[in-house]
Write an enzyme that holds these catalytic residues in place. Structure first.
Site, PDB file in Angstrom:
ATOM      1  N   HIS A 165       1.835   7.731  -1.707  1.00 51.80           N
ATOM      2  CA  HIS A 165       0.989   6.618  -1.270  1.00 51.80           C
ATOM      3  C   HIS A 165      -0.496   6.998  -1.264  1.00 51.80           C
ATOM      4  O   HIS A 165      -1.248   6.580  -0.369  1.00 51.80           O
ATOM      5  CB  HIS A 165       1.445   6.190   0.129  1.00 51.80           C
ATOM      6  CG  HIS A 165       1.162   4.774   0.482  1.00 51.80           C
ATOM      7  ND1 HIS A 165      -0.100   4.332   0.856  1.00 51.80           N
ATOM      8  CD2 HIS A 165       1.959   3.691   0.531  1.00 51.80           C
ATOM      9  CE1 HIS A 165      -0.035   3.037   1.139  1.00 51.80           C
ATOM     10  NE2 HIS A 165       1.204   2.618   0.940  1.00 51.80           N
ATOM     11  N   GLU A 291       1.912   3.041  -6.570  1.00 47.20           N
ATOM     12  CA  GLU A 291       3.078   3.725  -6.002  1.00 47.20           C
ATOM     13  C   GLU A 291       4.258   3.581  -6.958  1.00 47.20           C
ATOM     14  O   GLU A 291       4.884   2.525  -7.027  1.00 47.20           O
ATOM     15  CB  GLU A 291       3.454   3.098  -4.660  1.00 47.20           C
ATOM     16  CG  GLU A 291       2.319   2.995  -3.671  1.00 47.20           C
ATOM     17  CD  GLU A 291       2.610   1.963  -2.584  1.00 47.20           C
ATOM     18  OE1 GLU A 291       3.757   1.879  -2.106  1.00 47.20           O
ATOM     19  OE2 GLU A 291       1.700   1.220  -2.218  1.00 47.20           O
TER      20      GLU A 291
HETATM   21  C1  BGC Z   1       2.532  -1.895   1.069  1.00 52.07           C
HETATM   22  C2  BGC Z   1       1.502  -2.668   1.851  1.00 52.07           C
HETATM   23  C3  BGC Z   1       1.288  -1.967   3.165  1.00 52.07           C
HETATM   24  C4  BGC Z   1       0.867  -0.560   2.895  1.00 52.07           C
HETATM   25  C5  BGC Z   1       0.754   0.213   4.168  1.00 52.07           C
HETATM   26  C6  BGC Z   1       1.988  -0.543   0.807  1.00 52.07           C
HETATM   27  O1  BGC Z   1       2.899   0.210   0.079  1.00 52.07           O
HETATM   28  O2  BGC Z   1       2.919  -2.538  -0.117  1.00 52.07           O
HETATM   29  O3  BGC Z   1       1.917  -3.987   2.088  1.00 52.07           O
HETATM   30  O4  BGC Z   1       0.359  -2.633   3.967  1.00 52.07           O
HETATM   31  O5  BGC Z   1       1.784   0.089   2.060  1.00 52.07           O
HETATM   32  O6  BGC Z   1      -0.278   1.114   4.116  1.00 52.07           O
END
Ligand code: BGC
Length: 328
Positions: A165, A291
């Site tokens: 992420h 991601e």
């Molecule tokens: C999601 C978002 C979420 C974020 C959190 C992402 O992978 O798709 O909706 O707010 O992660 O940091």
């Protein structure tokens, strides 16, 4: 307790990547821009600040990243209810997800260019069945590619979908002026709370078409698309076109810094999230996440590839972020 540890891996070109054991996270990726080592990702100044992070900065997300509708699924005839942490849904493994765990640094594999982190998630952890043994290996290669390799096995049938992420801005002040090319012909239609409806839509003639490079900010600020307006930007799952592993699935470019980042992966989708919810010391759109993962909510959609991992199987996935200067 603070068993926090930071490991720096480097390559012969002077690139530097910092990994922290808390969440097996990428804390920093530094790449040369006009001979100055420049930060490519969003991160906190100190490792301690990650202890209170709820933005998943640079994190390893799981057991099942992205959403599980209602936190419910059925596996081998049993119904499971996971704790909910995103409205009515379970996001990235719930409140006690892998981004908030201390992973063990595997000393045997630690050298200047790579590090492996290990985590055991017990049977019942986060509400999932099966003891899951996981490893994540970060390797910085001499061709400026940061490779992330996930592997896992389980003693009981379970679900798994791991991703990274990291938020990228390639050294710019935000992600809006970056150009994105995504080799994807279709994406998952999703509702307001980001749950797939089950319909797969073509990107053709829509603001989801990144087959040619598109400037992110321009596209999301000028859209009439209902879902993009509701979500105040991209937070959508793109199905990647089939291509050999050594062909990039996405290319992000900063013309200002003359850098491109190519993503290579064997995962079937990329969740493009342009960071609307960034807050605290960050602001909306300061970085974007690409991601690489499986389809969202796969366990509740029989037409999506499965997240099921069985005891006789090995889970193995790779994500590579490759950096290149455009003016060399
Ligand atoms: C999601 C978002 C979420 C974020 C959190 C992402 O992978 O798709 O909706 O707010 O992660 O940091």
């Amino acid at each position: 307790m603070s068993g926090l540890e930071t490991v720096t891996i480097t390559n012969k070109n002077g690139m530097r990547v910092e990994i922290i054991n808390f969440g097996a996270r990428v804390k920093s990726i530094k790449f040369r821009v006009n001979n100055i080592l420049t930060e490519m990702t969003l991160g906190y100044g100190t490792a301690e600040e990650y202890l209170n992070d709820d933005l998943y900065l640079g994190a390893t997300c799981g057991r099942v990243c992205n959403r599980i509708a209602g936190g419910k699924f059925e596996l081998d005839g049993c119904l499971y209810q996971l704790p909910l942490n995103d409205g009515e849904n379970c996001l990235h493994g719930g409140d006690n997800n892998f981004s908030l765990r201390y992973w063990q640094i595997d000393r045997q594999t630690l050298n200047h260019s790579s590090v492996t982190l290990l985590l055991v998630s017990d049977h019942g952890d986060q509400g999932f069945p099966g003891t899951l043994n996981m490893s994540v290996t970060y390797e910085l290669r001499s061709d400026n590619k940061l490779s992330i390799q996930y592997s896992a096995n389980t003693d009981l049938t379970t679900l798994i979908n791991l991703t990274n992420h990291a938020y990228f801005n390639l050294g710019e002040k935000d992600c809006e002026s970056l150009y994105l090319q995504l080799f994807s012909s279709a994406y998952l239609e999703s509702d307001r709370s980001n749950i797939p409806t089950g319909t797969i839509l073509p990107v053709e003639n829509s603001d989801y078409n990144f087959k040619q490079p598109v400037q992110i900010g321009h596209q999301q600020n000028n859209t009439n698309d209902k879902s993009l307006k509701e979500k105040q930007g991209y937070d959508h799952c793109f199905i990647l076109d089939d291509s050999p592993f050594d062909k990039p699935k996405a290319i992000l470019t900063s013309f200002q810094n003359q850098i491109s980042m190519s993503i290579y992966t064997d995962q079937p989708t990329i969740q493009l999230y342009t960071g609307f919810y960034l807050t605290g010391q960050f602001i909306s759109y300061q970085g974007l996440c690409l991601e690489a993962q499986n389809y969202t909510d796969a366990q509740n959609h029989l037409n999506f590839p499965s997240n099921v991992l069985k005891p006789n199987q090995k889970y193995q996935r790779t994500i590579i972020f490759g950096f290149e200067s455009l003016n060399e």
